[in-house]
Design an enzyme around this catalytic site. Structure first.
Site, PDB file in Angstrom:
ATOM      1  N   ARG A 156       0.855  -1.190   0.000  1.00 44.18           N
ATOM      2  CA  ARG A 156       0.000   0.000   0.000  1.00 44.18           C
ATOM      3  C   ARG A 156       0.890   1.238   0.000  1.00 44.18           C
ATOM      4  NH1 ARG A 156      -2.229  -3.456   4.067  1.00 44.18           N
ATOM      5  NH2 ARG A 156      -4.360  -4.155   3.584  1.00 44.18           N
ATOM      6  N   LYS A 181      -3.643  -0.531   9.707  1.00 47.84           N
ATOM      7  CA  LYS A 181      -4.845  -0.981  10.402  1.00 47.84           C
ATOM      8  C   LYS A 181      -4.459  -1.953  11.521  1.00 47.84           C
ATOM      9  CE  LYS A 181      -7.528  -0.524   6.140  1.00 47.84           C
ATOM     10  NZ  LYS A 181      -8.318  -1.227   5.108  1.00 47.84           N
ATOM     11  N   HIS A 250      -1.879   2.379  -5.944  1.00 45.95           N
ATOM     12  CA  HIS A 250      -2.764   1.236  -5.709  1.00 45.95           C
ATOM     13  C   HIS A 250      -2.942   0.401  -6.972  1.00 45.95           C
ATOM     14  CE1 HIS A 250      -4.453   0.116  -1.919  1.00 45.95           C
ATOM     15  NE2 HIS A 250      -5.545  -0.348  -2.483  1.00 45.95           N
ATOM     16  N   ARG A 253      -0.302  -2.130  -6.838  1.00 42.95           N
ATOM     17  CA  ARG A 253      -0.682  -3.164  -5.855  1.00 42.95           C
ATOM     18  C   ARG A 253      -1.719  -4.110  -6.448  1.00 42.95           C
ATOM     19  NH1 ARG A 253      -1.463  -4.585  -0.271  1.00 42.95           N
ATOM     20  NH2 ARG A 253      -3.648  -4.727   0.345  1.00 42.95           N
ATOM     21  N   HIS A 276      -4.793  -8.839   3.725  1.00 44.56           N
ATOM     22  CA  HIS A 276      -6.248  -8.717   3.898  1.00 44.56           C
ATOM     23  C   HIS A 276      -6.696  -9.573   5.079  1.00 44.56           C
ATOM     24  CE1 HIS A 276      -6.969  -7.552  -0.602  1.00 44.56           C
ATOM     25  NE2 HIS A 276      -6.615  -6.526   0.149  1.00 44.56           N
ATOM     26  N   TYR A 285     -10.167 -10.205  -6.940  1.00 48.76           N
ATOM     27  CA  TYR A 285      -9.163 -10.529  -7.953  1.00 48.76           C
ATOM     28  C   TYR A 285      -9.503 -11.801  -8.710  1.00 48.76           C
ATOM     29  CZ  TYR A 285      -6.636  -6.860  -5.598  1.00 48.76           C
ATOM     30  OH  TYR A 285      -6.292  -5.649  -5.055  1.00 48.76           O
TER      31      TYR A 285
END
Length: 311
Positions: A156, A181, A250, A253, A276, A285
């Site tokens: 990221r 996060k 992004h 990525r 994730h 994806y």
């Protein structure tokens, strides 16, 4: 509030006029918000005129549902329809307070969901074209190492900007990333092209900063590079590298994830590499991969002959 006294069957336009006076004088909403209300309610008024619906007390929930379907067919997307319904609810609530309507006929009506947009990606050739930056000056060496690393490890923007030199295991070509996060960390492999670019970058980096600066990627002032600076550089590199579309961090990525899934077919692996928490986030994806496989099938199979719509 105006001196308007509603008749038994209140004309739509009279109620709208009173509502706009209320928004302007009592609610004191911004001009921008008033304009949005006027546009949304204008769409509904036009629909009502076409359907000969001239009185508020004759409106039903079914009229609203039909109006939603009509606007959706005309190209209004899910998010726009959500806002449109919100404007209607506010207007009808105002009418209820004025005792012009007995219920809010827009309550409980949902807009159609907008189709989930698939992330934009580069194909393998485009990705290679973008990351193969030539040049030996400070900026170009830094940019080459930065984009190679994003594409190599699926980082990221916030992760690549936050990297320190000490986060790289130079002997094993591994990288420790701390995600924003929850401060969860993961260890990722670094491809040989990215490792080569990083090792070439280090001597140039040392010329522009002190030993006390931990950041892996810095500006010419010797300080950690910022998010916006990376975004601007990638926009400039998109032109320099002859890309058909602007490339943002992004997108690299997403391209990493799509190419890894195409090659490995291992969704759990891609989930782990991307960091994730939920595999449902990674499953987008699989749609990209299917699109790729479908195109290959159509071109390669002698008896494909597939049509887009089944008859």
């Amino acid at each position: 509030m105006s001196d308007f006294s509603p008749p038994e069957h209140l004309p739509f336009q009279a109620a709208l006029d009173d509502f706009f006076i209320y928004m302007r004088s009592e609610k004191q909403l911004s001009l921008h918000t008033q304009t949005n209300y006027a546009r949304d309610l204008g769409k509904f008024q036009k629909y009502c005129l076409e359907k000969h619906l001239s009185a508020l007390d004759k409106l039903t929930a079914n009229h609203i549902r039909l109006a939603v379907a009509h606007l959706h067919r005309d190209g209004l997307g899910g998010k726009s329809l959500q806002r449109w319904l919100s404007s209607l609810r506010s207007f009808f609530q105002f009418c209820i307070k004025r005792q012009w309507m007995s219920s809010n006929v827009a309550d409980g009506i949902a807009a159609p969901k907008s189709p989930k947009k698939l992330p934009k990606t580069l194909d393998v050739d485009q990705a290679i074209q973008f990351v193969e930056i030539e040049g030996d000056d400070f900026i170009l060496q830094r940019d080459r190492a930065l984009v190679e690393l994003i594409y190599s490890s699926g980082l990221r923007l916030a992760e690549v900007v936050a990297l320190n030199v000490s986060d790289i295991d130079w002997s094993d070509a591994m990288l420790r990333v701390v995600a924003g996060k929850g401060d969860k960390s993961r260890v990722l492999p670094i491809g040989s092209a990215a490792m080569s670019a990083l090792k070439n970058w280090l001597p140039a980096r040392k010329l522009f900063t002190s030993a006390a600066e931990p950041a892996l990627f810095i500006t010419q002032r010797g300080t950690r590079i910022g998010h916006r600076a990376v975004q601007i550089r990638l926009q400039q590199l998109s032109v320099q590298q002859g890309m058909d579309t602007p490339v943002h961090p992004h997108m690299l990525r997403h391209s990493f994830a799509s190419h890894m899934l195409e090659s490995s077919g291992d969704l759990r692996l891609v989930q782990e590499l991307l960091g994730h928490a939920n595999i449902s986030t990674t499953q987008v994806y699989t749609h990209l991969d299917f699109q790729h496989l479908a195109k290959v099938y159509d071109k390669a199979h002698p008896r494909a002959g597939r049509k887009k719509d089944d008859e």
